[in-house]
Scaffold this motif. Sequence first.
Motif, mmCIF file in Angstrom:
data_model
loop_
_atom_site.group_PDB
_atom_site.id
_atom_site.type_symbol
_atom_site.label_atom_id
_atom_site.label_comp_id
_atom_site.label_asym_id
_atom_site.label_seq_id
_atom_site.Cartn_x
_atom_site.Cartn_y
_atom_site.Cartn_z
ATOM 1 N N LYS A 37 21.969 89.875 57.195
ATOM 2 C CA LYS A 37 22.233 89.842 55.751
ATOM 3 C C LYS A 37 20.919 89.918 54.992
ATOM 4 C CE LYS A 37 26.738 87.842 55.044
ATOM 5 N NZ LYS A 37 27.516 87.008 54.092
ATOM 6 N N VAL A 85 21.653 78.309 54.812
ATOM 7 C CA VAL A 85 21.858 78.664 56.222
ATOM 8 C C VAL A 85 20.911 77.855 57.107
ATOM 9 C CG1 VAL A 85 21.607 80.523 57.925
ATOM 10 C CG2 VAL A 85 22.763 80.959 55.749
ATOM 11 N N ALA A 86 19.669 77.689 56.660
ATOM 12 C CA ALA A 86 18.696 76.925 57.442
ATOM 13 C C ALA A 86 19.149 75.480 57.614
ATOM 14 C CB ALA A 86 17.332 76.974 56.756
ATOM 15 N N HIS A 119 20.533 81.103 49.440
ATOM 16 C CA HIS A 119 21.493 81.284 50.527
ATOM 17 C C HIS A 119 20.811 81.077 51.885
ATOM 18 C CE1 HIS A 119 24.985 82.872 52.671
ATOM 19 N NE2 HIS A 119 24.145 83.609 53.390
ATOM 20 N N TYR A 120 19.609 81.614 52.031
ATOM 21 C CA TYR A 120 18.879 81.442 53.289
ATOM 22 C C TYR A 120 18.533 79.973 53.527
ATOM 23 C CZ TYR A 120 18.258 86.531 53.364
ATOM 24 O OH TYR A 120 18.474 87.881 53.384
ATOM 25 N N GLN A 127 17.515 83.791 48.085
ATOM 26 C CA GLN A 127 16.635 82.799 48.709
ATOM 27 C C GLN A 127 17.383 81.486 48.959
ATOM 28 O OE1 GLN A 127 12.767 83.016 49.031
ATOM 29 N NE2 GLN A 127 13.658 85.025 49.425
ATOM 30 N N TYR A 171 19.387 85.750 61.343
ATOM 31 C CA TYR A 171 20.377 85.864 60.276
ATOM 32 C C TYR A 171 19.932 86.845 59.186
ATOM 33 C CZ TYR A 171 23.756 84.454 56.726
ATOM 34 O OH TYR A 171 24.762 84.458 55.797
ATOM 35 N N ARG A 172 18.669 86.805 58.817
ATOM 36 C CA ARG A 172 18.203 87.666 57.735
ATOM 37 C C ARG A 172 18.333 89.148 58.078
ATOM 38 N NH1 ARG A 172 12.571 86.633 54.382
ATOM 39 N NH2 ARG A 172 13.158 87.804 52.512
ATOM 40 N N THR A 198 12.670 80.309 50.304
ATOM 41 C CA THR A 198 12.302 80.273 51.717
ATOM 42 C C THR A 198 10.855 79.846 51.920
ATOM 43 O OG1 THR A 198 11.855 82.658 51.612
ATOM 44 C CG2 THR A 198 14.019 81.978 52.423
ATOM 45 N N THR A 217 17.086 81.622 60.822
ATOM 46 C CA THR A 217 17.329 82.196 59.494
ATOM 47 C C THR A 217 16.511 83.452 59.246
ATOM 48 O OG1 THR A 217 17.763 79.961 58.658
ATOM 49 C CG2 THR A 217 17.372 81.690 57.026
ATOM 50 N N MET A 218 15.217 83.391 59.540
ATOM 51 C CA MET A 218 14.320 84.495 59.173
ATOM 52 C C MET A 218 14.301 85.619 60.210
ATOM 53 S SD MET A 218 13.427 83.321 56.302
ATOM 54 C CE MET A 218 12.180 84.516 55.784
ATOM 55 N N THR A 241 14.092 77.821 60.861
ATOM 56 C CA THR A 241 13.235 78.903 60.374
ATOM 57 C C THR A 241 13.432 80.170 61.203
ATOM 58 O OG1 THR A 241 11.575 77.276 59.701
ATOM 59 C CG2 THR A 241 10.863 79.565 59.829
#
Length: 520
Positions: free
Chosen positions: A364, A375-376, A371-372, A369, A360-361, A36, A356-357, A353
Amino acid sequence: MTLSTLDLIIVACYLLGLLLLAYQVSREKSGHAKGTNDYFLAGNSLPWWAIGASLIAANISAEQIIGMSGSGYAIGLAIASYEWMAAISLIIVGKYFLPVFLKRQIYTMPQFLQQRFDNRVRTTLALFWLAVYVLVNLTAVLWLGALAVNAVTGLALFESMLLLALLSLTYSLYGGLKAVAFTDIIQVVLLVAGGLFLSYVTLQQIGAGAGVLAGLDQLMLQAPDKFDMILSPDHPHYASLPGLSVLLGGLWVMNLSYWGFNQYIIQRALAAKDLAEAQKGIVFAAFLKILMPLIVVLPGIAAVLILPDLAKPDQAYPALMNLMPSGIKGLIFAALVAAILSSLASMTNSVATIFTMDIYRQLKPAASQQHYVLVARLTGVGALLLALVTAKPLLGDFDQAFQYIQEFTGFFTPGIVALFLLGMFWPRTTANAALAAAIGSALLSLLAKQFWPELPFMDRVGLVFLSCLLLAVLVTLAEQKPVPATAVQLSDIRFDTKPAFNLAAVAVSLVVASFYYAWW
């Protein structure tokens, strides 16, 4: 199709060079997968020149070039206040805001709000920014960019938007912020060179071959009303730029929000090697900002004499491009495409960003890292698809899209600036006070729009900002809570800056003041 073979070769060479550079800077060492920090903050490796160039490239896009040229055509040089006041705003951001953000080691603006207040404030503002970036910023860049591509090449509007979206994804989707920031160096060089050359050619044409200065003299002589920096109350566009309020009122709020608390702008500075490097990048961007009206406003004013019968002001820049000779048109068109792609890539990366951060984070928190990062990338594709289908319905009927963008964002920015300023510099500010400022900003703006419609939107922004400050202070005092443990501790943050930064700040201020003195 109005591009010659030479023009197409120039544009193709630019795109090929862009993709090659993006691939080169995006490659990871053998065995290292992007995390990330790599994807969102370029591994905190950006030097000052990349930060400054990327700040301007992210900022100057279709809504700036097409939109501000259109406003230059309709209003005149007064619209340059957005650029010149922004230069001073950047200095303020570099001196007072960046030290706080970098000390907190944040990825996103909503993350700072959670650290300072609570998750309610973070989620509320994250959802707001996602909506604005996709439904206002991305749509505006795609739509105005497509108008330019259509005017120059004849390609249909939707196909133009689709092409721009695909081109931006080809280099930003894999490489993340690092690819965006380093390719922005090419973008800015091309943007400045192409824009200055268009201004040069238009002034030469107005001056009938007697030179640029002669052309500028003729332009000021034949269109003197276009060179008033401070509009009088009887001016037809006073509502857009209400006189002295431009210098003393809501424009400061708009600029501080955009340059200080706007994710897709400030993310470049958050990715700096250190604070000193970030501040040097800010100064570089401030000087480039002073130059921007020569590129985005002056051509629009020149079009008043060269193309006096345009149907819409936003047609000024594309129409001027079509007057350029073969080769030059390709260079200027490549510069415009560069600006569009840079902003699209920047906005897409910032949407990814934040989602995701900050969203979504939280759902989950234990994912890897990689996976994120996946997703981004998917988020970036989804954001552009949504912008593609909503761009025409949202913006198709506006003559001056730049003014629409400013007025829409003006509903929310007063509260954002109020809660950030209080959150950073008044330790007692509570989370409920921050929410009150954010929600109150939208409600008060809507009420003012409904019941005081003659109030210029810039004045409305200033008054709502003061109201949000007062509201947040009253809520904080009413709660009678002790200073929260999350309050920003300023004692260990250094706000003193190096002599070079201070000298640059004085220089920027003097240059801007001289412009207002010359065209008062």
